[in-house]
Motif scaffolding. Structure first.
Motif, PDB file in Angstrom:
ATOM      1  N   HIS A 283       0.870  -1.182   0.000  1.00 49.77           N
ATOM      2  CA  HIS A 283       0.000   0.000   0.000  1.00 49.77           C
ATOM      3  C   HIS A 283       0.894   1.215   0.000  1.00 49.77           C
ATOM      4  O   HIS A 283       1.768   1.297   0.853  1.00 49.77           O
ATOM      5  CB  HIS A 283      -0.904  -0.005   1.231  1.00 49.77           C
ATOM      6  N   PRO A 284       0.826   2.059  -0.958  1.00 49.49           N
ATOM      7  CA  PRO A 284      -0.313   2.372  -1.810  1.00 49.49           C
ATOM      8  C   PRO A 284      -0.311   1.765  -3.215  1.00 49.49           C
ATOM      9  O   PRO A 284      -1.307   1.875  -3.922  1.00 49.49           O
ATOM     10  CB  PRO A 284      -0.226   3.892  -1.926  1.00 49.49           C
TER      11      PRO A 284
ATOM     12  N   ASP B 117      -8.334   0.998   4.001  1.00 47.18           N
ATOM     13  CA  ASP B 117      -8.383   2.095   3.036  1.00 47.18           C
ATOM     14  C   ASP B 117      -9.313   1.869   1.854  1.00 47.18           C
ATOM     15  O   ASP B 117      -9.917   2.810   1.366  1.00 47.18           O
ATOM     16  CB  ASP B 117      -6.966   2.362   2.537  1.00 47.18           C
TER      17      ASP B 117
ATOM     18  N   THR C  22      -3.175  -0.809  -4.160  1.00 51.41           N
ATOM     19  CA  THR C  22      -4.544  -0.302  -4.043  1.00 51.41           C
ATOM     20  C   THR C  22      -5.183  -0.030  -5.401  1.00 51.41           C
ATOM     21  O   THR C  22      -6.254  -0.570  -5.697  1.00 51.41           O
ATOM     22  CB  THR C  22      -4.584   0.948  -3.148  1.00 51.41           C
TER      23      THR C  22
END
Length: 166
Positions: free
Chosen positions: A26-27, A85, A30
């Motif tokens: 992450h990120p 998230d 994602t």
């Protein structure tokens, strides 16, 4: 640069310098996961997912509303979280996300989680690992937290849920 191959279900990520594995989770993963989920007919939401009584409540809100802090508090109290998230939903089913949550160092200190965290390279937050959870659970509904001096809860009409999650 990311190149996603839908048919072969492969991804190629090109960066100017090497990526630390923690940052890759992450990120970077994602948007990759979000795109593959969409190709599979699933919807992705910028949301956390808390496991309550065998199902998941999606926690939706703008940056800074406390989604990650709520996940941290919930897991500290012995609860489980689906994700921090991005919550991927398939009809009425919530799908598991990365097994980490990222919080700001000051939040970590308030929660007493300093020993459980590791820094995330190039980010202002620190990362804490989540415990195991089932890969899919029923989606029970949505929570839209707001900062207030008064604690309250109200049921929203379906149209309000759609409008707030857009």
């Amino acid at each position: 640069c990311m190149v996603l191959e839908r048919g072969d279900r492969r991804v190629r990520v090109t960066t100017p310098s090497p990526i630390h594995p923690a940052t890759m989770v992450h990120p970077y993963l994602t948007p990759i996961g979000t795109m593959f989920a969409r190709w599979d007919g699933r919807e992705s939401f910028h949301a956390a997912g808390l496991v309550v009584r065998g199902g998941v409540w999606g926690v939706v809100g703008e940056r800074g509303v406390g989604k990650s802090s709520l996940v941290a508090l919930w897991t500290m109290a012995g609860g489980q979280a689906m994700c921090d998230d991005v919550l991927v939903v398939d009809e009425k089913t919530a799908c598991v996300g990365p097994r980490v949550f990222d919080v700001r160092p000051d939040t970590l200190k308030v929660l007493g989680l300093e020993d459980a965290a590791s820094p995330v390279l190039g980010r202002e937050k620190v990362r804490v690992r989540m415990g195991p959870v089932q890969s899919e659970l029923p989606l029970h509904g949505w929570l839209f937290p707001e900062w207030s001096d008064v604690i309250s809860c109200s049921r929203l009409a379906g149209s309000d849920v759609l409008q707030r999650s857009a």
